[in-house]
Motif scaffolding. Structure first.
Motif, PDB file in Angstrom:
ATOM      1  N   GLY A 228       0.764  -1.220  -0.003  1.00 36.22           N
ATOM      2  CA  GLY A 228      -0.158   0.106  -0.105  1.00 36.22           C
ATOM      3  C   GLY A 228       0.855   1.304   0.006  1.00 36.22           C
ATOM      4  O   GLY A 228       0.687   2.258  -0.700  1.00 36.22           O
ATOM      5  N   GLU A 229       1.830   1.315   0.667  1.00 35.90           N
ATOM      6  CA  GLU A 229       3.059   2.454   0.613  1.00 35.90           C
ATOM      7  C   GLU A 229       3.476   2.770  -0.646  1.00 35.90           C
ATOM      8  O   GLU A 229       3.547   3.766  -1.041  1.00 35.90           O
ATOM      9  CB  GLU A 229       3.906   2.101   1.789  1.00 35.90           C
ATOM     10  N   ILE A 230       3.913   1.468  -1.221  1.00 30.65           N
ATOM     11  CA  ILE A 230       4.431   1.626  -2.559  1.00 30.65           C
ATOM     12  C   ILE A 230       3.572   2.336  -3.796  1.00 30.65           C
ATOM     13  O   ILE A 230       3.658   3.211  -4.308  1.00 30.65           O
ATOM     14  CB  ILE A 230       4.836   0.299  -3.143  1.00 30.65           C
ATOM     15  N   LEU A 231       2.262   1.528  -3.533  1.00 28.22           N
ATOM     16  CA  LEU A 231       0.971   2.261  -4.321  1.00 28.22           C
ATOM     17  C   LEU A 231       0.896   3.760  -4.374  1.00 28.22           C
ATOM     18  O   LEU A 231       0.733   4.366  -5.227  1.00 28.22           O
ATOM     19  CB  LEU A 231      -0.168   1.525  -4.075  1.00 28.22           C
ATOM     20  N   LEU A 232       1.001   4.285  -3.133  1.00 26.80           N
ATOM     21  CA  LEU A 232       0.620   5.748  -2.815  1.00 26.80           C
ATOM     22  C   LEU A 232       2.122   6.338  -3.138  1.00 26.80           C
ATOM     23  O   LEU A 232       2.043   7.586  -3.647  1.00 26.80           O
ATOM     24  CB  LEU A 232       0.583   5.953  -1.432  1.00 26.80           C
ATOM     25  N   ALA A 248      -8.509   3.073  -8.204  1.00 26.33           N
ATOM     26  CA  ALA A 248      -7.684   1.965  -8.840  1.00 26.33           C
ATOM     27  C   ALA A 248      -6.869   1.348  -7.761  1.00 26.33           C
ATOM     28  O   ALA A 248      -6.580  -0.082  -7.633  1.00 26.33           O
ATOM     29  CB  ALA A 248      -6.770   2.517 -10.112  1.00 26.33           C
ATOM     30  N   LYS A 249      -6.153   2.235  -6.787  1.00 29.74           N
ATOM     31  CA  LYS A 249      -5.686   1.680  -5.590  1.00 29.74           C
ATOM     32  C   LYS A 249      -6.317   0.946  -4.760  1.00 29.74           C
ATOM     33  O   LYS A 249      -5.658  -0.249  -4.379  1.00 29.74           O
ATOM     34  CB  LYS A 249      -5.089   3.033  -4.729  1.00 29.74           C
ATOM     35  N   THR A 250      -7.445   1.228  -4.253  1.00 21.02           N
ATOM     36  CA  THR A 250      -8.299   0.605  -3.597  1.00 21.02           C
ATOM     37  C   THR A 250      -8.604  -0.874  -4.153  1.00 21.02           C
ATOM     38  O   THR A 250      -8.528  -1.973  -3.531  1.00 21.02           O
ATOM     39  CB  THR A 250      -9.817   1.042  -3.389  1.00 21.02           C
ATOM     40  N   PHE A 251      -9.120  -0.951  -5.416  1.00 22.25           N
ATOM     41  CA  PHE A 251      -9.261  -1.961  -6.271  1.00 22.25           C
ATOM     42  C   PHE A 251      -8.131  -3.074  -6.448  1.00 22.25           C
ATOM     43  O   PHE A 251      -8.201  -4.443  -5.907  1.00 22.25           O
ATOM     44  CB  PHE A 251      -9.789  -1.840  -7.616  1.00 22.25           C
ATOM     45  N   THR A 252      -6.990  -2.451  -6.654  1.00 24.88           N
ATOM     46  CA  THR A 252      -5.772  -3.223  -6.676  1.00 24.88           C
ATOM     47  C   THR A 252      -5.344  -3.613  -5.192  1.00 24.88           C
ATOM     48  O   THR A 252      -5.153  -5.127  -5.021  1.00 24.88           O
ATOM     49  CB  THR A 252      -4.452  -2.276  -7.016  1.00 24.88           C
ATOM     50  N   ALA A 281       7.656  -2.713  -7.566  1.00 26.39           N
ATOM     51  CA  ALA A 281       6.900  -1.432  -7.676  1.00 26.39           C
ATOM     52  C   ALA A 281       6.735  -1.071  -9.306  1.00 26.39           C
ATOM     53  O   ALA A 281       5.470  -0.561  -9.345  1.00 26.39           O
ATOM     54  CB  ALA A 281       7.995  -0.113  -7.577  1.00 26.39           C
ATOM     55  N   HIS A 282       7.048  -1.512 -10.152  1.00 27.17           N
ATOM     56  CA  HIS A 282       6.746  -1.460 -11.640  1.00 27.17           C
ATOM     57  C   HIS A 282       5.409  -2.212 -11.913  1.00 27.17           C
ATOM     58  O   HIS A 282       4.530  -1.817 -12.592  1.00 27.17           O
ATOM     59  CB  HIS A 282       7.811  -1.982 -12.636  1.00 27.17           C
ATOM     60  N   SER A 283       5.372  -3.417 -11.298  1.00 27.22           N
ATOM     61  CA  SER A 283       4.374  -4.387 -11.429  1.00 27.22           C
ATOM     62  C   SER A 283       3.258  -4.016 -10.914  1.00 27.22           C
ATOM     63  O   SER A 283       1.980  -3.961 -11.387  1.00 27.22           O
ATOM     64  CB  SER A 283       4.809  -5.812 -10.743  1.00 27.22           C
ATOM     65  N   LEU A 284       3.226  -3.299  -9.669  1.00 25.60           N
ATOM     66  CA  LEU A 284       1.962  -2.734  -8.979  1.00 25.60           C
ATOM     67  C   LEU A 284       1.673  -1.581  -9.911  1.00 25.60           C
ATOM     68  O   LEU A 284       0.325  -1.127  -9.897  1.00 25.60           O
ATOM     69  CB  LEU A 284       2.624  -2.026  -7.700  1.00 25.60           C
ATOM     70  N   GLY A 285       2.424  -0.545 -10.335  1.00 28.51           N
ATOM     71  CA  GLY A 285       2.249   0.338 -11.432  1.00 28.51           C
ATOM     72  C   GLY A 285       1.338   0.095 -12.443  1.00 28.51           C
ATOM     73  O   GLY A 285       0.152   0.560 -12.766  1.00 28.51           O
ATOM     74  N   VAL A 286       1.920  -1.089 -13.155  1.00 31.98           N
ATOM     75  CA  VAL A 286       1.098  -1.516 -14.348  1.00 31.98           C
ATOM     76  C   VAL A 286      -0.355  -2.085 -13.871  1.00 31.98           C
ATOM     77  O   VAL A 286      -1.096  -1.950 -14.699  1.00 31.98           O
ATOM     78  CB  VAL A 286       2.066  -2.704 -15.089  1.00 31.98           C
ATOM     79  N   ALA A 287      -0.420  -2.861 -12.844  1.00 36.20           N
ATOM     80  CA  ALA A 287      -1.650  -3.311 -12.391  1.00 36.20           C
ATOM     81  C   ALA A 287      -2.650  -2.058 -12.431  1.00 36.20           C
ATOM     82  O   ALA A 287      -3.683  -2.200 -12.662  1.00 36.20           O
ATOM     83  CB  ALA A 287      -1.476  -4.148 -11.188  1.00 36.20           C
ATOM     84  N   MET A 288      -2.086  -1.106 -11.440  1.00 35.08           N
ATOM     85  CA  MET A 288      -3.170  -0.039 -11.109  1.00 35.08           C
ATOM     86  C   MET A 288      -3.260   0.717 -12.455  1.00 35.08           C
ATOM     87  O   MET A 288      -4.518   1.087 -12.810  1.00 35.08           O
ATOM     88  CB  MET A 288      -2.511   0.840 -10.166  1.00 35.08           C
ATOM     89  N   TYR A 289      -2.412   1.098 -13.212  1.00 33.58           N
ATOM     90  CA  TYR A 289      -2.898   1.768 -14.110  1.00 33.58           C
ATOM     91  C   TYR A 289      -3.549   1.003 -15.439  1.00 33.58           C
ATOM     92  O   TYR A 289      -4.425   1.707 -16.268  1.00 33.58           O
ATOM     93  CB  TYR A 289      -1.332   2.455 -14.990  1.00 33.58           C
ATOM     94  N   SER A 290      -3.162  -0.340 -15.505  1.00 33.76           N
ATOM     95  CA  SER A 290      -4.246  -1.006 -16.138  1.00 33.76           C
ATOM     96  C   SER A 290      -5.593  -0.895 -16.051  1.00 33.76           C
ATOM     97  O   SER A 290      -6.481  -0.978 -16.783  1.00 33.76           O
ATOM     98  CB  SER A 290      -3.622  -2.526 -16.197  1.00 33.76           C
TER      99      SER A 290
END
Length: 448
Positions: A228-232, A248-252, A281-290
């Motif tokens: 969660g910290e990385i997502l933010l 998107a953060k909540t859903f992820t 971190a890259h994977s979390l970003g791809v998931a959330m932006y997807s």
């Protein structure tokens, strides 16, 4: 003296059952419809009204509306259900004190009546943030093709109040779903723990983490907290629409929570994080932006969004076996052999996910195709456009964007508009133009 309760219910059998239950603790008055209930309230004093919301003649909602003017001191408890979503919201706005969804258990009703009457304290109120964490939003489209639901369904009446309107196993009236859609109802809510049922995740749940001695609940919670910290902190790009980001953060996070119920999935994600902080971190970003791109393109099904989230989280899982020094090298310093090794990660990711129990074939295909493109020039198989999974183009677009926009081993990151312009110029027809347009909408307030 016993408290006096008025039961308003047009079903004689059900009304009699309610009377027999409640007369053990209260003085009970009965009415078969709203009209006669209004007459009773005009002549007698009662402590609470328990009414069905839908009745012929004068509805429970109309009775409540009348009472707010002429008997404002009398609290109302509304018996509701899936067919009465809009009416339930109206009853809340009119000041109803309690709601209970049919069918209900005797003790549920007795507890609610005692609470409304002040005989027992009201349920503990949590902070808005804590209440919101218990529920997740579900597109009403989810209920169109489902003859039965596998979980309880709620509506949101306020930031601190969610009301159950349908029970697990209940039949969903399709005509009512259509009616709600026409009236502008877009979302209902379910409890977070039921998310796996909704999206049909079944990742070896017989061996969930809490039954394993080597992976503690605390370890999972720490992992999710760190995530969660990385997502933010690490996946925000200046100018991004903040409401889209938060959704998107909540859903992820909810999807991650469901995925990590599988020990194998948890181990893989934790290993990816341990192997390379940047890759995770890259994977979390791809998931959330997807997720954000998919929603902009009109995808509302939680099942579809969960699949692309999972694909985003695992799309680089094949990199876990590649030396970190190679992964962290600037692109211009990577040798041909090292480049081939890096490009092998898509197929290796496919192999790893195929070995996990019950991972959706859609997720596996998207992971294997996240470096393919619409011109057939990608890798590893140079697939043609028509052979690609319909959502692979979203994952590909998000992957390219995050690779350039987020700070990491390859540089400090760039502004969203510069990255999007770069994608339009360099990738031209290789990236789906609708996905790029969706990105632009997400960054409509961004500056170079």
């Amino acid at each position: 003296m016993l408290k006096k309760i008025l039961i308003v219910e047009d079903d004689n059998f059900f009304r009699e059952a309610l009377r027999d239950l409640l007369k053990k603790k209260f003085t009970v008055l009965e009415s078969p419809n709203g009209k006669s209930a209004k007459e009773i309230l005009s002549m007698q004093t009662v402590d609470v009204v328990l009414t069905d919301i839908q009745m012929p003649g004068l509805t429970g909602l109309e009775l409540l509306e009348w009472a707010r003017q002429y008997k404002p001191e009398v609290p109302f408890i509304i018996m509701t259900g899936f067919s009465m979503v809009l009416e339930t919201k109206s009853a809340f706005d009119l000041g109803a004190k309690g709601f209970i969804a049919k069918p209900f258990k005797n003790q549920e009703l007795l507890t609610l009546v005692d609470s409304v009457l002040g005989i027992i304290p009201e349920p503990k109120q949590f902070a808005v943030e804590e209440i919101a964490k218990e529920f997740c939003k579900v597109s009403i489209e989810e209920f169109v093709a489902k003859p039965k639901i596998d979980f309880d369904v709620y509506i949101k009446l306020s930031e601190t109040k969610y009301i159950k309107i349908a029970h697990q196993g209940e039949e969903i009236p399709k005509e009512k779903v259509s009616h709600y859609k026409e009236k502008g109802v877009k979302h209902l809510f379910i409890r977070k723990e039921d998310f796996s049922k909704l999206v049909q995740f079944n990742l070896g749940l017989a061996n969930i983490i809490k039954n394993r001695s080597d992976i503690s609940i605390q370890k999972k919670l720490n992992f999710l907290k760190y995530t969660g910290e990385i997502l933010l902190e690490r996946t925000f790009v200046d100018g991004l629409d903040k409401s889209s980001l938060q959704e998107a953060k909540t859903f992820t996070e909810i999807t991650l929570d469901a995925i990590t119920e599988s020990p194998e999935s948890f181990d893989l994600l934790n290993l990816l994080n341990s192997h390379s902080d940047h890759v995770y971190a890259h994977s979390l970003g791809v998931a959330m932006y997807s997720v954000m791109i998919a929603k902009q393109l009109g995808f509302e099904s939680n099942a579809a969004l969960a699949k692309i989230t999972m694909a985003g989280l695992f799309h680089d899982i094949g990199k876990k076996e590649i030396d970190r020094e190679i992964l962290d090298k600037p692109r211009h310093l990577v040798s041909r052999e090292e480049r081939q090794m890096i490009e092998s990660h898509a197929m290796r990711g496919q192999e790893i996910l195929n070995a996990l129990p019950n991972v959706s074939s859609d997720v596996v295909q998207m992971v294997s195709e996240h470096h393919e493109d619409l011109e057939g020039l990608g890798y590893p198989l140079r697939k043609e456009k028509l052979a690609l999974h319909p959502m692979s183009k979203i994952l590909q677009c998000a992957n390219i964007f995050i690779e350039n926009a987020l700070a990491g081993s390859n540089g400090p990151g760039k502004s969203a508009l510069i990255v999007i312009a770069h994608m339009e110029k360099i990738y031209d027809r290789r990236v789906d133009r609708h996905c790029l347009a969706a990105l632009k909408v997400l960054f409509k307030d961004a500056k170079i």
